[in-house]
Design an enzyme around this catalytic site. Sequence first.
Site, PDB file in Angstrom:
ATOM      1  N   GLY A  49       0.855  -1.185   0.000  1.00  0.00           N
ATOM      2  CA  GLY A  49       0.000   0.000   0.000  1.00  0.00           C
ATOM      3  C   GLY A  49       0.890   1.232   0.000  1.00  0.00           C
ATOM      4  O   GLY A  49       1.740   1.380   0.888  1.00  0.00           O
ATOM      5  N   ASP A 232      -1.004   4.872  -6.600  1.00  0.00           N
ATOM      6  CA  ASP A 232       0.398   4.682  -6.261  1.00  0.00           C
ATOM      7  C   ASP A 232       1.277   5.792  -6.833  1.00  0.00           C
ATOM      8  O   ASP A 232       2.372   6.034  -6.326  1.00  0.00           O
ATOM      9  CB  ASP A 232       0.871   3.308  -6.757  1.00  0.00           C
TER      10      ASP A 232
HETATM   11  C1  LIG Z   1      -3.756   3.514  -0.341  1.00  0.00           C
HETATM   12  S1  LIG Z   1      -3.461   3.168  -1.972  1.00  0.00           S
HETATM   13  C2  LIG Z   1      -2.647   1.608  -1.892  1.00  0.00           C
HETATM   14  C3  LIG Z   1      -2.376   1.067  -3.277  1.00  0.00           C
HETATM   15  O1  LIG Z   1      -1.295   0.134  -3.178  1.00  0.00           O
HETATM   16  C4  LIG Z   1      -1.756  -1.105  -3.675  1.00  0.00           C
HETATM   17  O2  LIG Z   1      -0.748  -1.808  -4.324  1.00  0.00           O
HETATM   18  P1  LIG Z   1       0.036  -2.989  -3.511  1.00  0.00           P
HETATM   19  O3  LIG Z   1      -0.996  -3.753  -2.743  1.00  0.00           O
HETATM   20  O4  LIG Z   1       0.712  -3.780  -4.605  1.00  0.00           O
HETATM   21  O5  LIG Z   1       1.018  -2.238  -2.632  1.00  0.00           O
HETATM   22  C5  LIG Z   1      -2.838  -0.735  -4.641  1.00  0.00           C
HETATM   23  O6  LIG Z   1      -2.298  -0.198  -5.816  1.00  0.00           O
HETATM   24  C6  LIG Z   1      -3.558   0.316  -3.837  1.00  0.00           C
HETATM   25  O7  LIG Z   1      -4.413   1.092  -4.555  1.00  0.00           O
END
Ligand SMILES: CSC[C@H]1O[C@H](OP(=O)(O)O)[C@H](O)[C@@H]1O
Length: 351
Positions: A49, A232
């Site tokens: 996240g 992101d």
């Molecule tokens: C609060 S936005 C978090 C954002 O990060 C996630 O990606 P990951 O789980 O691979 O770190 C996803 O893109 C979320 O929207």
Amino acid sequence: MAFQTMEWIGATATLRLLDQRFLPEVVQYRDLATPEAVAGAIRDMTVRGAPAIGVSAAFGIAQAALLAEAAGRPLIPALEAADGVLRASRPTAVNLFWALDRMAGLWRAGAGAAQLLAEAQVMEREDIAVNEAIAAHALAILPQEVTFFHHCNTGALAAVGVGTALGIIRRAHEAGRKVFAYLDETRPRLQGAKLSSFELMEYGVPHAIVVDGASAHIMRRRRVDMAVVGCDRVAANGDTANKIGTYNLALAAQDNGVPFYVACPSSTIDLATPDGDGIEIEEREADEVLRIGGQRVAPEGAPAFNPAFDVTPNRLIAGLITEFGIVRPPFDVNLRALLAGRDGRVVSCGK
Ligand SMILES: CSC[C@H]1O[C@H](OP(=O)(O)O)[C@H](O)[C@@H]1O
């Protein structure tokens, strides 16, 4: 059962992270004692996240300084090494680089461990305020009864506070709105099914998990008032990188007249990247696609391609919900106006 995504354990100078790889079945924590271990936890998605990644990296930098001071070693080489290993952990979420740049601005100016730790703790508190401010701005545009469509996980597990997009959904429920949320499962890591449902079950928010491919059908046949997702990295023109499948969801939303919003902490805005074509998309291990829960679902030896993010063109986005307010098109103009003179200062969420 309450949970905490991260906690700084001062007595041992360790960063305690909820190991999200085993949720929802197992709630277990890892105590990380070095910046290399923090970088590894970011890479293997123990913590994930964008906001949570940034704050974790900031604590990793503070750890490097604490360890160097305790060993009587020079600070700068240790911090340069920690900065490098943390920057290499994941490429897409700009929050990681925003946090490391903010810490580097201090240690390159001579800050010691105490000041660096204090700054990481400020960032932790800021995230809480930013999340609340994003939810407050969203609430101002939400009807009394609202059905959301949400992708991936953007709640407390992705941040320090209540999160961004899922924080909006949670706070709307807690504010008395009649809320329902469709959560797509979000292959391949299933952050929607595993993490967002875990959170909404905890908060008592009515929802339903749906397969990723169901979004267009649901928006065509059932009431959906708003699609809301996290981000992101937001380029200067408003093109937005988010979990793979977000672009598909935005296209389905447009085709069905559903407004598509991005919950966007200002730390995720990257004015140095002109548009989405300039955003590096992380490619992860093929096994994440070829296996579910460790069980192979594809033929032995079958190849897979696993881009972990995609870019939603700004034309599909109704608004970027930031802690400073909702940014509408034209994003290139309005994002610069939003950030002008703010130098990243966070709005207070005080009464
Ligand atoms: C609060 S936005 C978090 C954002 O990060 C996630 O990606 P990951 O789980 O691979 O770190 C996803 O893109 C979320 O929207």
